[in-house]
Design a protein around this motif. Structure first.
Motif, PDB file in Angstrom:
ATOM      1  N   GLU A  26       0.823  -1.205   0.000  1.00 58.06           N
ATOM      2  CA  GLU A  26       0.000   0.000   0.000  1.00 58.06           C
ATOM      3  C   GLU A  26       0.859   1.258   0.000  1.00 58.06           C
ATOM      4  OE1 GLU A  26      -3.956   0.181   1.851  1.00 58.06           O
ATOM      5  OE2 GLU A  26      -2.974   1.459   3.354  1.00 58.06           O
ATOM      6  N   ASP A  27       1.910   1.261   0.801  1.00 62.53           N
ATOM      7  CA  ASP A  27       2.739   2.463   0.883  1.00 62.53           C
ATOM      8  C   ASP A  27       3.634   2.632  -0.339  1.00 62.53           C
ATOM      9  OD1 ASP A  27       1.640   3.384   3.194  1.00 62.53           O
ATOM     10  OD2 ASP A  27       3.135   2.508   4.515  1.00 62.53           O
ATOM     11  N   ILE A  28       4.070   1.548  -0.933  1.00 58.89           N
ATOM     12  CA  ILE A  28       4.812   1.656  -2.191  1.00 58.89           C
ATOM     13  C   ILE A  28       3.924   2.286  -3.257  1.00 58.89           C
ATOM     14  CG2 ILE A  28       5.842   0.326  -4.081  1.00 58.89           C
ATOM     15  CD1 ILE A  28       6.805  -1.646  -1.864  1.00 58.89           C
ATOM     16  N   PHE A  29       2.674   1.843  -3.323  1.00 58.42           N
ATOM     17  CA  PHE A  29       1.741   2.427  -4.292  1.00 58.42           C
ATOM     18  C   PHE A  29       1.492   3.907  -4.012  1.00 58.42           C
ATOM     19  CE2 PHE A  29      -2.713   3.709  -4.899  1.00 58.42           C
ATOM     20  CZ  PHE A  29      -2.751   3.749  -6.286  1.00 58.42           C
ATOM     21  N   ASP A 192     -15.343 -14.780   9.727  1.00 60.45           N
ATOM     22  CA  ASP A 192     -14.097 -15.476  10.045  1.00 60.45           C
ATOM     23  C   ASP A 192     -12.944 -15.067   9.131  1.00 60.45           C
ATOM     24  OD1 ASP A 192     -15.327 -16.627   7.838  1.00 60.45           O
ATOM     25  OD2 ASP A 192     -14.534 -18.629   8.250  1.00 60.45           O
ATOM     26  N   ARG A 193     -13.203 -14.089   8.237  1.00 55.79           N
ATOM     27  CA  ARG A 193     -12.161 -13.620   7.313  1.00 55.79           C
ATOM     28  C   ARG A 193     -12.178 -12.094   7.302  1.00 55.79           C
ATOM     29  NH1 ARG A 193     -13.997 -17.305   2.352  1.00 55.79           N
ATOM     30  NH2 ARG A 193     -15.764 -17.714   3.725  1.00 55.79           N
ATOM     31  N   ARG A 194     -11.652 -11.510   8.391  1.00 53.18           N
ATOM     32  CA  ARG A 194     -11.765 -10.069   8.623  1.00 53.18           C
ATOM     33  C   ARG A 194     -11.174  -9.242   7.485  1.00 53.18           C
ATOM     34  NH1 ARG A 194     -12.406  -5.529   8.492  1.00 53.18           N
ATOM     35  NH2 ARG A 194     -12.194  -3.912  10.076  1.00 53.18           N
ATOM     36  N   TRP A 195     -10.107  -9.717   6.854  1.00 51.98           N
ATOM     37  CA  TRP A 195      -9.427  -8.875   5.869  1.00 51.98           C
ATOM     38  C   TRP A 195      -9.703  -9.296   4.429  1.00 51.98           C
ATOM     39  CZ3 TRP A 195      -8.315  -4.395   7.546  1.00 51.98           C
ATOM     40  CH2 TRP A 195      -8.029  -4.221   8.901  1.00 51.98           C
ATOM     41  N   GLN A 196     -10.726 -10.120   4.213  1.00 50.95           N
ATOM     42  CA  GLN A 196     -11.198 -10.358   2.848  1.00 50.95           C
ATOM     43  C   GLN A 196     -12.356  -9.396   2.606  1.00 50.95           C
ATOM     44  OE1 GLN A 196     -11.941 -14.401   1.728  1.00 50.95           O
ATOM     45  NE2 GLN A 196      -9.962 -15.125   2.444  1.00 50.95           N
ATOM     46  N   LEU A 197     -12.002  -8.229   2.122  1.00 48.85           N
ATOM     47  CA  LEU A 197     -12.944  -7.114   2.068  1.00 48.85           C
ATOM     48  C   LEU A 197     -13.541  -6.937   0.682  1.00 48.85           C
ATOM     49  CD1 LEU A 197     -10.904  -4.527   4.173  1.00 48.85           C
ATOM     50  CD2 LEU A 197     -12.792  -5.971   4.930  1.00 48.85           C
ATOM     51  N   GLU A 198     -14.770  -6.456   0.689  1.00 51.12           N
ATOM     52  CA  GLU A 198     -15.478  -6.144  -0.544  1.00 51.12           C
ATOM     53  C   GLU A 198     -16.058  -4.735  -0.441  1.00 51.12           C
ATOM     54  OE1 GLU A 198     -18.430  -9.125  -1.296  1.00 51.12           O
ATOM     55  OE2 GLU A 198     -17.019 -10.792  -1.000  1.00 51.12           O
ATOM     56  N   ASP A 243      -7.395   6.984  13.854  1.00 52.07           N
ATOM     57  CA  ASP A 243      -6.996   8.310  13.389  1.00 52.07           C
ATOM     58  C   ASP A 243      -5.489   8.528  13.428  1.00 52.07           C
ATOM     59  OD1 ASP A 243      -6.683   8.369  16.132  1.00 52.07           O
ATOM     60  OD2 ASP A 243      -7.798  10.224  16.460  1.00 52.07           O
ATOM     61  N   LEU A 244      -4.715   7.468  13.652  1.00 51.67           N
ATOM     62  CA  LEU A 244      -3.257   7.617  13.654  1.00 51.67           C
ATOM     63  C   LEU A 244      -2.663   7.119  12.340  1.00 51.67           C
ATOM     64  CD1 LEU A 244      -0.516   8.191  14.922  1.00 51.67           C
ATOM     65  CD2 LEU A 244      -0.631   5.943  16.058  1.00 51.67           C
ATOM     66  N   ASN A 245      -2.834   5.841  12.049  1.00 51.69           N
ATOM     67  CA  ASN A 245      -2.229   5.271  10.840  1.00 51.69           C
ATOM     68  C   ASN A 245      -3.124   4.179  10.255  1.00 51.69           C
ATOM     69  OD1 ASN A 245      -1.890   3.429  12.886  1.00 51.69           O
ATOM     70  ND2 ASN A 245       0.333   3.258  12.695  1.00 51.69           N
ATOM     71  N   PRO A 246      -4.349   4.534   9.895  1.00 51.20           N
ATOM     72  CA  PRO A 246      -5.286   3.496   9.432  1.00 51.20           C
ATOM     73  C   PRO A 246      -4.850   2.847   8.125  1.00 51.20           C
ATOM     74  CG  PRO A 246      -6.177   5.687   9.012  1.00 51.20           C
ATOM     75  CD  PRO A 246      -4.957   5.877   9.860  1.00 51.20           C
ATOM     76  N   TYR A 247      -4.832   1.520   8.135  1.00 48.68           N
ATOM     77  CA  TYR A 247      -4.615   0.792   6.888  1.00 48.68           C
ATOM     78  C   TYR A 247      -5.829   1.019   5.999  1.00 48.68           C
ATOM     79  CZ  TYR A 247      -3.629  -3.126   3.737  1.00 48.68           C
ATOM     80  OH  TYR A 247      -3.368  -3.907   2.636  1.00 48.68           O
ATOM     81  N   LEU A 248      -5.606   1.207   4.708  1.00 48.47           N
ATOM     82  CA  LEU A 248      -6.658   1.676   3.811  1.00 48.47           C
ATOM     83  C   LEU A 248      -7.250   0.597   2.917  1.00 48.47           C
ATOM     84  CD1 LEU A 248      -4.807   4.951   2.760  1.00 48.47           C
ATOM     85  CD2 LEU A 248      -6.593   4.701   4.505  1.00 48.47           C
ATOM     86  N   SER A 249      -6.630  -0.576   2.868  1.00 44.21           N
ATOM     87  CA  SER A 249      -7.127  -1.674   2.027  1.00 44.21           C
ATOM     88  C   SER A 249      -7.384  -1.217   0.597  1.00 44.21           C
ATOM     89  CB  SER A 249      -8.405  -2.276   2.631  1.00 44.21           C
ATOM     90  OG  SER A 249      -8.145  -2.819   3.905  1.00 44.21           O
ATOM     91  N   LEU A 250      -6.455  -0.434   0.052  1.00 41.38           N
ATOM     92  CA  LEU A 250      -6.629   0.069  -1.308  1.00 41.38           C
ATOM     93  C   LEU A 250      -6.642  -1.046  -2.344  1.00 41.38           C
ATOM     94  CD1 LEU A 250      -4.323   3.231  -1.205  1.00 41.38           C
ATOM     95  CD2 LEU A 250      -6.816   3.158  -1.077  1.00 41.38           C
ATOM     96  N   GLY A 257     -11.312   3.630  -8.171  1.00 44.98           N
ATOM     97  CA  GLY A 257     -11.400   3.943  -6.752  1.00 44.98           C
ATOM     98  C   GLY A 257     -10.063   4.369  -6.164  1.00 44.98           C
ATOM     99  N   ARG A 258      -8.994   3.687  -6.554  1.00 44.82           N
ATOM    100  CA  ARG A 258      -7.670   4.060  -6.054  1.00 44.82           C
ATOM    101  C   ARG A 258      -7.266   5.439  -6.559  1.00 44.82           C
ATOM    102  NH1 ARG A 258      -6.859  -1.539  -6.812  1.00 44.82           N
ATOM    103  NH2 ARG A 258      -6.068  -1.244  -8.935  1.00 44.82           N
ATOM    104  N   ASP A 259      -7.551   5.713  -7.838  1.00 44.69           N
ATOM    105  CA  ASP A 259      -7.225   7.033  -8.388  1.00 44.69           C
ATOM    106  C   ASP A 259      -7.968   8.141  -7.637  1.00 44.69           C
ATOM    107  OD1 ASP A 259      -5.562   5.880 -10.259  1.00 44.69           O
ATOM    108  OD2 ASP A 259      -6.994   6.040 -11.920  1.00 44.69           O
TER     109      ASP A 259
END
Length: 277
Positions: A26-29, A192-198, A243-250, A257-259
């Motif tokens: 995410e940060d490289i992008f 049971d799959r918290r980070w498989q996001l839609e 509010d400090l360093n939220p991961y964005l799941s881009l 959406g990313r743009d």
């Protein structure tokens, strides 16, 4: 000569081993895109205090749990406030940036949060439950979180932890904001799959719920993630306000959406630098 471009120190821990996520991607992008507008350098959070005076702003992104480098973060925060360093997100955040006390404050004020107390003497203020969640007041990324049965909740219920009923929620959903502007929402349809996001399409009521916490925090500038769960009664309850360093799941967004998010972040940073100057 063309005008000098703003110099940004981007704070990230590219090696942090997040469960189910790759912070570094995410940060490289993001940095590859922010370089279009800013002169930019990356550093580890332990190095931020020593380097920040050479830059116009410090952007704190996927820097990992502060517990991993608490002394360095405390030094960075103290020096940044003393020297008037521009930090994005601003260091005035009242939510996860300052620990978990806000969950107690919001509960006491009657906001729609998972009910939270920090003392066994206050367990009667919580809805009765078969299980309870016990987690450190100063914590992140589920470090130290435990689920305990009702007959064992008093044992770990010292003043350094928070206690919540274990909510049998339908799903978790996160709302992402840049400044005060809603950007997108994502949810985990499988508990049971918290980070498989839609992608999630919020209702007007959902957005009203999320905005109340962004307005309560009153940051002015920056990126915030409102994490909530859909309770058995159908209502949303706040899980945390990052509010400090939220991961964005881009990576869960399409290219459009990313743009759009990158454009919003660039515009926010430009406003932040102009206003704070």
């Amino acid at each position: 000569m063309p005008p000098a471009r703003p110099r940004v120190l981007y704070v990230t821990d590219l090696a942090y081993p997040a469960r189910g996520r790759r912070y570094c991607d995410e940060d490289i992008f993001l940095t590859s895109r922010l370089r279009d507008d800013f002169d930019l350098a990356l550093c580890h959070p332990r190095d931020a205090a020593a380097l920040m005076t050479a830059f116009d702003a410090v952007v704190v992104r996927n820097s990992g749990p502060v517990l991993e480098y608490q002394d360095a973060y405390d030094d960075f925060r103290r020096r940044a406030l003393a020297e008037g360093t521009r930090v994005y997100n601003p260091l005035t955040g009242k939510a996860d940036m300052a620990g978990k006390q806000y969950l107690l404050d919001l509960t006491a004020a009657g906001h729609p949060v998972i009910p939270t107390v920090d003392s066994a003497d206050d367990l009667h203020l919580l809805p009765e439950a078969d299980r309870y969640v016990v987690k450190p007041k100063i914590g992140a990324d589920s470090i130290g979180l435990r689920i305990v049965p009702a007959d064992g909740v008093r044992e770990p219920a010292g003043g350094d932890v928070l206690i919540q009923p274990c909510v049998d929620f339908a799903y978790e959903v996160s709302f992402y904001f840049v400044d005060d502007d809603f950007q997108y929402a994502l949810y985990a349809p499988h508990t049971d799959r918290r980070w498989q996001l839609e992608r999630y399409e919020p209702t007007d009521g959902d957005l009203e719920f999320a905005r109340r916490f962004v307005e309560w925090n009153d940051l002015g500038h920056g990126i915030q993630r409102v994490d909530a769960c859909r309770a058995p009664g159908g209502e949303l309850l706040l899980v945390e306000l990052e509010d400090l360093n939220p991961y964005l799941s881009l990576d869960a967004l399409d290219e459009t959406g990313r743009d759009a998010f990158v454009a919003a972040m660039k515009a926010s940073l430009h406003r932040f630098l102009a206003t704070e100057a």
